[in-house]
Design an enzyme around this catalytic site. Structure first.
Site, short mmCIF file in Angstrom:
data_model
loop_
_atom_site.label_atom_id
_atom_site.label_comp_id
_atom_site.label_asym_id
_atom_site.label_seq_id
_atom_site.Cartn_x
_atom_site.Cartn_y
_atom_site.Cartn_z
N THR A 1 4.60 -10.57 -5.80
CA THR A 1 3.11 -10.29 -6.26
C THR A 1 2.49 -11.54 -7.22
O THR A 1 3.56 -11.89 -8.11
CB THR A 1 2.54 -9.17 -6.75
OG1 THR A 1 1.51 -9.36 -7.41
CG2 THR A 1 3.65 -8.68 -8.01
N GLU B 1 0.76 -10.84 -9.60
CA GLU B 1 0.81 -10.36 -10.73
C GLU B 1 2.09 -10.76 -11.81
O GLU B 1 2.21 -10.57 -12.86
CB GLU B 1 1.00 -8.89 -10.74
CG GLU B 1 -0.39 -8.31 -10.29
CD GLU B 1 -1.47 -8.31 -11.43
OE1 GLU B 1 -1.30 -7.82 -12.41
OE2 GLU B 1 -2.47 -8.93 -11.24
N TYR C 1 3.73 -2.60 -13.77
CA TYR C 1 3.91 -2.84 -12.35
C TYR C 1 4.64 -4.15 -12.09
O TYR C 1 5.50 -4.42 -11.42
CB TYR C 1 2.67 -2.90 -11.69
CG TYR C 1 2.37 -3.65 -10.26
CD1 TYR C 1 2.81 -2.73 -9.24
CD2 TYR C 1 1.86 -4.66 -10.11
CE1 TYR C 1 2.79 -3.38 -8.08
CE2 TYR C 1 1.75 -5.29 -9.02
CZ TYR C 1 2.34 -4.77 -7.80
OH TYR C 1 2.17 -5.24 -6.60
N LYS D 1 7.98 -5.58 -10.40
CA LYS D 1 8.06 -6.44 -9.56
C LYS D 1 8.93 -7.58 -9.73
O LYS D 1 9.30 -8.23 -8.92
CB LYS D 1 6.69 -6.70 -8.99
CG LYS D 1 5.99 -5.81 -8.19
CD LYS D 1 6.35 -5.63 -6.90
CE LYS D 1 5.54 -4.92 -5.82
NZ LYS D 1 5.71 -4.76 -4.44
P1 NDP Z 1 -0.79 -0.09 -0.56
O1 NDP Z 1 -1.06 0.81 -1.90
O2 NDP Z 1 -1.68 0.07 0.24
O3 NDP Z 1 0.53 0.69 0.27
C1 NDP Z 1 1.73 1.20 -0.56
C2 NDP Z 1 2.66 1.79 0.27
O4 NDP Z 1 3.66 2.22 -0.32
C3 NDP Z 1 2.06 2.95 1.10
O5 NDP Z 1 2.36 3.10 2.52
C4 NDP Z 1 2.58 4.20 0.04
O6 NDP Z 1 2.96 5.48 0.85
C5 NDP Z 1 4.02 3.63 -0.04
N1 NDP Z 1 4.76 4.10 -1.24
C6 NDP Z 1 4.51 4.32 -2.29
N2 NDP Z 1 5.27 4.98 -3.21
C7 NDP Z 1 6.35 4.88 -2.17
C8 NDP Z 1 7.68 5.60 -2.27
N3 NDP Z 1 8.09 6.05 -3.32
N4 NDP Z 1 8.74 5.46 -1.18
C9 NDP Z 1 8.17 4.96 -0.02
N5 NDP Z 1 7.08 4.57 0.07
C10 NDP Z 1 5.98 4.60 -0.90
O7 NDP Z 1 -0.27 -1.40 -0.84
P2 NDP Z 1 -0.67 -2.71 -0.08
O8 NDP Z 1 -0.41 -2.56 1.57
O9 NDP Z 1 -1.77 -3.38 -0.46
O10 NDP Z 1 0.57 -3.55 -0.66
C11 NDP Z 1 1.73 -3.61 -0.03
C12 NDP Z 1 2.99 -4.33 -0.97
O11 NDP Z 1 2.46 -5.67 -1.27
C13 NDP Z 1 3.07 -3.42 -2.14
O12 NDP Z 1 4.23 -3.67 -2.40
C14 NDP Z 1 2.33 -4.16 -3.16
O13 NDP Z 1 2.64 -4.07 -4.36
C15 NDP Z 1 2.16 -5.72 -2.65
N6 NDP Z 1 1.23 -6.59 -2.98
C16 NDP Z 1 0.23 -6.19 -2.51
C17 NDP Z 1 -1.06 -7.21 -2.79
C18 NDP Z 1 -2.37 -6.98 -2.48
O14 NDP Z 1 -3.27 -7.65 -2.81
N7 NDP Z 1 -2.60 -6.00 -1.45
C19 NDP Z 1 -0.82 -8.68 -3.29
C20 NDP Z 1 0.66 -8.76 -3.67
C21 NDP Z 1 1.44 -7.70 -3.44
P3 NDP Z 1 1.46 6.46 1.06
O15 NDP Z 1 0.57 6.07 2.00
O16 NDP Z 1 2.03 7.77 0.90
O17 NDP Z 1 0.87 6.28 -0.54
P1 GDR Z 2 -4.92 -5.94 -9.30
O1 GDR Z 2 -6.20 -5.44 -8.40
O2 GDR Z 2 -5.00 -5.62 -10.44
O3 GDR Z 2 -5.08 -7.48 -9.23
O4 GDR Z 2 -3.66 -5.91 -8.34
P2 GDR Z 2 -7.26 -4.83 -8.63
O5 GDR Z 2 -8.31 -4.87 -7.46
O6 GDR Z 2 -6.99 -3.29 -9.32
O7 GDR Z 2 -8.08 -5.39 -10.03
C1 GDR Z 2 -8.71 -6.83 -9.83
C2 GDR Z 2 -9.23 -7.11 -11.24
O8 GDR Z 2 -10.48 -6.40 -11.25
C3 GDR Z 2 -10.82 -5.78 -12.49
N1 GDR Z 2 -11.67 -4.66 -12.41
C4 GDR Z 2 -11.11 -3.50 -11.70
N2 GDR Z 2 -9.99 -3.06 -11.28
C5 GDR Z 2 -10.21 -1.82 -10.64
N3 GDR Z 2 -9.17 -1.47 -10.01
N4 GDR Z 2 -11.36 -0.88 -10.99
C6 GDR Z 2 -12.12 -1.21 -11.65
O9 GDR Z 2 -13.11 -0.64 -11.90
C7 GDR Z 2 -12.25 -2.72 -12.22
N5 GDR Z 2 -13.08 -3.44 -12.85
C8 GDR Z 2 -12.63 -4.45 -13.08
C9 GDR Z 2 -9.19 -5.51 -12.95
O10 GDR Z 2 -8.96 -5.30 -14.52
C10 GDR Z 2 -8.53 -6.73 -12.44
O11 GDR Z 2 -8.46 -7.76 -13.37
C11 GDR Z 2 -3.82 -5.93 -6.90
C12 GDR Z 2 -2.91 -5.15 -6.31
O12 GDR Z 2 -2.88 -4.88 -4.88
C13 GDR Z 2 -1.26 -5.35 -6.73
O13 GDR Z 2 -0.38 -4.41 -5.94
C14 GDR Z 2 -1.08 -6.61 -6.32
O14 GDR Z 2 0.38 -6.89 -6.60
C15 GDR Z 2 -2.11 -7.73 -6.78
O15 GDR Z 2 -3.48 -7.29 -6.63
C16 GDR Z 2 -1.79 -9.02 -6.43
#
Ligand code: NDP
Ligand code: GDR
Length: 374
Positions: free
Chosen positions: A136, A138, A160, A164
């Site tokens: 990520t 992050e 987090y 990672k």
């Molecule tokens: P989501 O939060 O939508 O999905 C996470 C998944 O992980 C869900 O299927 C969840 O299951 C499962 N999970 C959580 N805890 C466990 C566990 N203990 N054992 C097995 N499965 C588990 O995430 P995204 O699809 O957005 O992201 C996918 C991956 O990419 C994640 O690892 C995230 O950290 C990473 N990532 C995401 C980014 C983004 O912008 N979306 C950017 C960079 C990295 P359940 O449905 O039951 O909760």
């Molecule tokens: P992020 O995503 O932390 O970048 O992680 P998120 O959408 O939670 O926050 C993005 C930015 O928005 C600001 N923010 C808020 N965020 C949330 N959730 N709720 C609020 O009300 C709010 N107001 C402002 C946050 O402070 C932050 O700066 C996501 C996840 O998908 C991670 O798993 C992944 O690794 C990174 O993106 C890349």
């Protein structure tokens, strides 16, 4: 549909990326296995359209109960499935929540990755099972260089991101130590209509649709000036697959190279429904007038969205600005994102608007719907 005899295992298949990736791999002819956590309610909404009844012969979509915190389940499933490709997408993926559940986050997001590569090794699958780790942006946290690329030093700013970081390095280590084909995709934020409702983009599009239909009063947000490089999850899962199809395993940054603020995201989303935004709260006091979009204005009940800044959404340590440079992915994988931010916003708002209309009808019929501010 053709089959290619390849078998993939996806952890996190019930999440946003898992759903898009499963669909993508099924289209390519894979047999797709997914790891699903046990939950007290069905948790497969995002993949229900792919479901195949366990009694069907020749299934290509198969779910297994397991958990990233439970080695025994991982070893059993990997042994049974003998996957050609493993995509480790499972995680406690919410940055703010990781400050509240740091140990669980470390266990799932950090040690979880170790459990999988170690299972590959224990089972002697080093030469068979290719491994993708969902790393990520992050990791860059307090950024040391802009834009961020593969060589930019990491400085994680949350439990987090620290978890990672461990997963990133254990992936590199198992590649170097045991010759496993293991890659990190360093993905910048990517969103979609099935993004979790508590991430900022989906929180915004969902709230704006509900406010427009009179189902919700206002939208509470935290840091409006945070800058992110947002892409579409549908575009990004193709890269996850491409990374596992190369001759040699490498790590790649995946990003659009364009950055917007949370405040701009709100304005774009409101513009989709032709409504105005008023920001209220700490350090903000301004009215953003946004353009009307033909076709939606007539259906909107409320002409203004009030966004209130609530410090409860501030993080103990914030990642203020992320901007990726995906030159390596463009050059080596031939990958480029196709969806612009405005197209992404439009798709998300329209999907949430449809859902809000269903809720409005439910309310009209005399039933309650829950107004969540999370
Ligand atoms: P989501 O939060 O939508 O999905 C996470 C998944 O992980 C869900 O299927 C969840 O299951 C499962 N999970 C959580 N805890 C466990 C566990 N203990 N054992 C097995 N499965 C588990 O995430 P995204 O699809 O957005 O992201 C996918 C991956 O990419 C994640 O690892 C995230 O950290 C990473 N990532 C995401 C980014 C983004 O912008 N979306 C950017 C960079 C990295 P359940 O449905 O039951 O909760
Ligand atoms: P992020 O995503 O932390 O970048 O992680 P998120 O959408 O939670 O926050 C993005 C930015 O928005 C600001 N923010 C808020 N965020 C949330 N959730 N709720 C609020 O009300 C709010 N107001 C402002 C946050 O402070 C932050 O700066 C996501 C996840 O998908 C991670 O798993 C992944 O690794 C990174 O993106 C890349």
């Amino acid at each position: 549909m053709t089959t290619n005899n390849k078998v993939a295992l996806i952890t996190g298949i019930t999440g946003q990326d898992g759903a898009y990736l499963a669909e993508f791999l099924l289209d390519k002819g894979y047999q797709v296995h997914g790891l699903k956590r046990r939950s007290s309610l069905f948790n497969t909404d995002r993949i229900d359209h792919l479901y195949q009844d366990p009694h069907e012969p020749d299934r290509r979509f198969i779910l297994h109960h397991g958990d990233l915190t439970d080695s025994s389940s991982l070893i059993r499933i990997i042994q049974q499935v003998q996957p050609d490709e493993i995509y480790n997408l499972g995680a406690q993926s919410h940055v703010a929540v990781s400050f509240e559940e740091p140990e669980y986050t470390a266990n799932t997001d950090g040690v979880g990755a170790l459990r999988i590569v170690e299972a590959i090794r224990i089972l002697g699958l080093e030469k068979k099972s290719r491994f993708y780790q969902a790393s990520t942006s992050e990791l860059y946290g307090l950024v040391q260089e802009t834009p961020q690329r593969e060589s930019t030093p990491f400085y994680p700013r949350s439990p987090y991101a620290v978890a990672k970081l461990y997963a990133y390095w254990i992936t590199v280590n198992y590649r170097e130590a045991y010759g496993i084909y293991a890659c990190n995709g360093i993905l910048f934020n990517h969103e979609s209509p099935v993004r979790g409702e508590t991430f900022v983009t989906r929180k915004i599009t969902r709230a704006i649709a509900r406010i427009a239909l009179g189902l919700q009063d206002c939208l509470y947000l935290g840091n409006l000036s945070a800058l992110r490089d947002w892409g579409h999850a549908r575009d990004y899962v193709e890269m996850q697959w491409l990374m596992l199809q190369q001759d040699h395993p490498e790590d790649f940054v995946i990003a659009t190279g364009v950055q917007y603020s949370v405040r701009q995201f709100v304005e774009f989303a409101a513009a989709e429904l032709g409504i105005r935004v008023r920001f209220e709260g700490e350090g903000v006091n301004e009215v953003g007038i946004v353009a009307k979009v033909e076709g939606h204005q007539a259906k909107v009940k409320v002409g203004e969205v009030i966004v209130k800044v609530d410090p409860r959404y501030f993080r103990p340590t914030e990642v203020q600005s992320l901007l990726g440079d995906a030159t390596k992915a463009r050059e080596k994988l031939g990958w480029t994102p196709v969806t612009s931010l405005r197209e992404l916003v439009s798709e998300m708002v329209l999907a949430d608007y449809s859902a809000a209309r269903r809720d409005a009808m439910v309310q009209l019929a005399g039933f309650k719907t829950l107004d969540r501010h999370e």
